[in-house]
Design an enzyme around this catalytic site. Structure first.
Site, PDB file in Angstrom:
ATOM      1  N   GLY A  72       0.810  -1.217   0.000  1.00  0.00           N
ATOM      2  CA  GLY A  72       0.000   0.000   0.000  1.00  0.00           C
ATOM      3  C   GLY A  72       0.845   1.269   0.000  1.00  0.00           C
ATOM      4  N   ASN A 153      -8.532   3.693   7.982  1.00  0.00           N
ATOM      5  CA  ASN A 153      -7.965   2.523   8.656  1.00  0.00           C
ATOM      6  C   ASN A 153      -8.177   2.530  10.161  1.00  0.00           C
ATOM      7  OD1 ASN A 153      -6.070   4.698   7.843  1.00  0.00           O
ATOM      8  ND2 ASN A 153      -4.747   3.732   9.346  1.00  0.00           N
ATOM      9  N   SER A 201      -3.312  -3.497  -0.960  1.00  0.00           N
ATOM     10  CA  SER A 201      -2.221  -4.220  -0.314  1.00  0.00           C
ATOM     11  C   SER A 201      -2.690  -5.607   0.100  1.00  0.00           C
ATOM     12  CB  SER A 201      -1.764  -3.438   0.915  1.00  0.00           C
ATOM     13  OG  SER A 201      -0.740  -4.138   1.568  1.00  0.00           O
ATOM     14  N   CYS A 326       1.494   2.550  13.003  1.00  0.00           N
ATOM     15  CA  CYS A 326       2.546   3.536  12.794  1.00  0.00           C
ATOM     16  C   CYS A 326       2.515   4.615  13.867  1.00  0.00           C
ATOM     17  CB  CYS A 326       2.371   4.187  11.428  1.00  0.00           C
ATOM     18  SG  CYS A 326       1.808   3.044  10.187  1.00  0.00           S
TER      19      CYS A 326
HETATM   20  C1  PLP Z   1      -2.010  -0.629   5.810  1.00  0.00           C
HETATM   21  C2  PLP Z   1      -2.350   0.586   5.056  1.00  0.00           C
HETATM   22  C3  PLP Z   1      -1.430   1.181   4.173  1.00  0.00           C
HETATM   23  C4  PLP Z   1      -0.022   0.670   4.021  1.00  0.00           C
HETATM   24  O1  PLP Z   1       0.018  -0.559   3.358  1.00  0.00           O
HETATM   25  P1  PLP Z   1       1.377  -1.444   3.412  1.00  0.00           P
HETATM   26  O2  PLP Z   1       1.109  -2.569   2.496  1.00  0.00           O
HETATM   27  O3  PLP Z   1       1.538  -1.865   4.826  1.00  0.00           O
HETATM   28  O4  PLP Z   1       2.479  -0.550   2.937  1.00  0.00           O
HETATM   29  C5  PLP Z   1      -1.824   2.297   3.464  1.00  0.00           C
HETATM   30  N1  PLP Z   1      -3.063   2.805   3.598  1.00  0.00           N
HETATM   31  C6  PLP Z   1      -3.981   2.275   4.422  1.00  0.00           C
HETATM   32  C7  PLP Z   1      -5.331   2.867   4.511  1.00  0.00           C
HETATM   33  C8  PLP Z   1      -3.652   1.148   5.187  1.00  0.00           C
HETATM   34  O5  PLP Z   1      -4.558   0.633   6.021  1.00  0.00           O
END
Ligand code: PLP
Length: 399
Positions: A72, A153, A201, A326
Site C-alpha cells: 500500500g 484505517n 495491499s 505507525c
Molecule cells: C495498511 C495501510 C497502508 C499501508 O500498506 P502497506 O502494504 O503496509 O504498505 C496504506 N493505507 C492504508 C489505509 C492502510 O490501512
C-alpha cells in the site's frame, strides 16, 4: 490454555492456508525467472498473467492497468508523486486530500509540499466523512490531483467515492484513492466509478505481506517508478515476486467472492460489541455507525489511557490497537481522532478492534466480558477520572 482473540486485522491479517497452498509451488518447483523463455520461466510468466487477470476482474479494469508493487505505501507514493510530477509540467501545483489519510499519503504530501506543491486537506467532520461539496469548492484550475482514501484505517468510515470521483472527472482532475482498507470489503468497479488510480495491499485481505498493486487508468502516463528491466510494462522494474503475486490474486479472489456473507457476519460482531460497550458510562463510538467497514469498532472511554487498556486486553488474550500501528510508540494522540474533533484527553483513551473471517460471535462475547471490567479497574486508579467525576458533581450541584 488462555483464549487468544486477534482483533487487529486492520493492521494486518493472517495469510490464508488456501492462499499459502497456491503460493507454495512458486517457491519450490516453479522458481524460474518470469522473463526467461525456457519452460520454468514461461510457467511463472503464465501464472503472473493469470493473477493479473484475476486482480483486474476483481477491480473492474483491464489486466494492463494493474501494476504490482510492494504494498500500500509504495502504491500511494507512486500514484501521488507520479501524478504530481506529471501535472507539474502543465503548471498544476495544487493537491487536495483529506485530514485523516494514512501516513503513506500524508507524509508523501509533506514531501511534495517541500517541492513547492500546495496542499489542501478537506475536513472530515464528526462522522469521519468528507463532503463532496467541500471538494467542489476547493478544486481550482491548477489542481493536479485529488487523493482521498476509500475507507479509513482507524475508524472504518467509508467515503462517498462515486461522488468525489465524478466531480474530478467533470473538472478534468486526476482522482486517486487509497483503497487498502476497502478492497475485499466493499464492492469496487474502478471504471464504472471513474477512479483513475487505486492502491491496494495483499496483507490486508489474508494475502502475503510485501505485495500490493496500483491500478492506473489506461492513458494516464505518470512517470515510471523503477528503471531497469521491462517488468510491469516497463514501469516498475525488478524480477517479479511470482509467489507473492499469485497469492495476492488468490486472496483477492476469495475476499471478493465471499464479501457479502462475510460483511453480514462481521457487522453482527461489530454491532454486538458497540451496543454492549456503549453501556459503559462516558464511552463513545468514533465515526459514522452506518457508513463504516463491517469489521471496524473504534471507541473511546473517558478517563483512561488507551495504552493501558491495550496492555490489559493483551493480558486477557485480546490483541487490539489504539489506531494505526505507525502511531503507537509515540505519545501523540491519533491524527484521525483529532480530525473528527476529539479533544486530546479523550482521543488518548481510544481502542480499535478490527475483525476478519477468523473471528466469531464468541470472540465478541469474550471482549464484552473483558473490556468493561478493565475500564472500571483503570478508572478506579485514574486521577483524571476522579476529576471528571468531581466536575460532574459540581455541574449537577450548580443546577
Ligand atoms: C495498511 C495501510 C497502508 C499501508 O500498506 P502497506 O502494504 O503496509 O504498505 C496504506 N493505507 C492504508 C489505509 C492502510 O490501512
Amino acid at each position: 490454555m488462555q483464549r487468544r482473540v486477534y482483533a487487529d486485522n486492520a493492521a494486518t491479517t493472517k495469510l490464508s492456508p488456501q492462499v499459502l497452498n497456491k503460493m507454495m509451488p512458486y517457491f519450490t518447483d516453479i522458481y524460474g525467472n518470469a522473463s526467461s523463455i525456457y519452460t520454468e520461466g514461461a510457467k511463472a510468466s503464465a501464472a503472473i498473467s493469470e493473477a493479473r487477470k484475476t486482480i483486474a476482474d476483481c477491480l473492474g479494469c483491464d489486466p494492463a492497468e494493474v501494476f504490482v508493487t510492494s504494498g500500500g505505501s509504495e502504491s500511494d507514493n507512486w500514484a501521488i508523486k507520479g501524478a504530481a510530477h506529471l501535472m507539474m509540467k502543465k503548471g498544476k501545483k495544487h493537491i487536495i486530500s483529506s485530514a485523516f489519510e494514512h501516513h503513506a499519503v500524508l507524509h508523501t504530501l509533506d514531501s511534495l509540499k517541500k517541492e513547492g506543491f500546495e496542499i489542501t486537506l478537506l475536513p472530515v467532520y464528526e462522522n469521519g466523512i468528507v463532503k463532496p461539496d467541500d471538494l467542489r469548492k476547493e478544486i481550482r484550475d491548477d489542481t493536479a490531483l485529488v487523493t482521498i482514501m476509500y475507507a479509513n484505517n482507524e475508524i472504518g468510515t467509508i467515503q462517498p467515492i462515486d461522488e468525489l470521483a465524478a466531480i474530478c472527472k467533470e473538472r478534468g482532475v486526476i482522482f486517486h484513492t487509497d483503497a487498502v482498507q476497502a478492497v475485499g470489503n466493499v464492492p469496487i468497479n474502478v471504471h464504472k466509478q471513474n477512479i483513475d488510480m487505486l492502491s491496494l495491499s495483499a496483507h490486508k485481505f489474508h494475502g502475503p505481506k510485501g505485495c500490493g498493486a496500483l491500478y492506473i487508468r489506461k492513458g494516464l502516463r505518470i512517470p515510471n517508478l523503477i528503471d531497469g528491466g521491462a517488468q510491469e510494462n516497463n514501469r516498475r522494474a525488478g524480477t517479479e515476486n511470482t509467489a507473492g503475486i499469485v497469492g495476492m490474486a488468490e486472496a483477492l479472489r476469495i475476499a471478493v467472492s465471499t464479501m457479502d456473507e462475510r460483511g453480514k457476519r462481521l457487522s453482527e460482531i461489530r454491532d454486538r460489541i458497540i451496543d454492549g460497550l456503549l453501556i459503559i458510562e462516558r464511552s463513545r463510538v468514533n465515526g459514522d455507525r452506518v457508513k463504516r467497514l463491517p469489521g471496524n469498532v473504534n471507541m473511546c472511554f473517558e478517563g483512561i489511557e488507551g495504552e493501558s487498556l491495550l496492555l490489559n486486553l493483551d493480558l486477557r488474550g485480546i490483541a487490539a490497537s489504539s489506531g494505526s500501528a505507525c502511531t503507537s510508540g509515540s505519545l501523540d494522540p491519533s491524527h484521525v481522532l483529532l480530525s473528527i474533533g476529539l479533544p486530546h484527553e479523550i482521543a488518548h483513551g481510544s481502542m480499535r478492534l478490527s475483525f476478519s473471517d477468523e473471528n466469531t460471535l464468541e470472540d465478541a462475547d469474550y471482549i464484552l466480558q473483558c473490556v468493561p471490567s478493565i475500564v472500571k479497574m483503570l478508572r478506579d486508579m485514574s486521577p483524571l477520572w476522579e476529576r471528571i467525576k468531581k466536575n460532574e458533581m459540581q455541574t449537577k450541584g450548580s443546577n
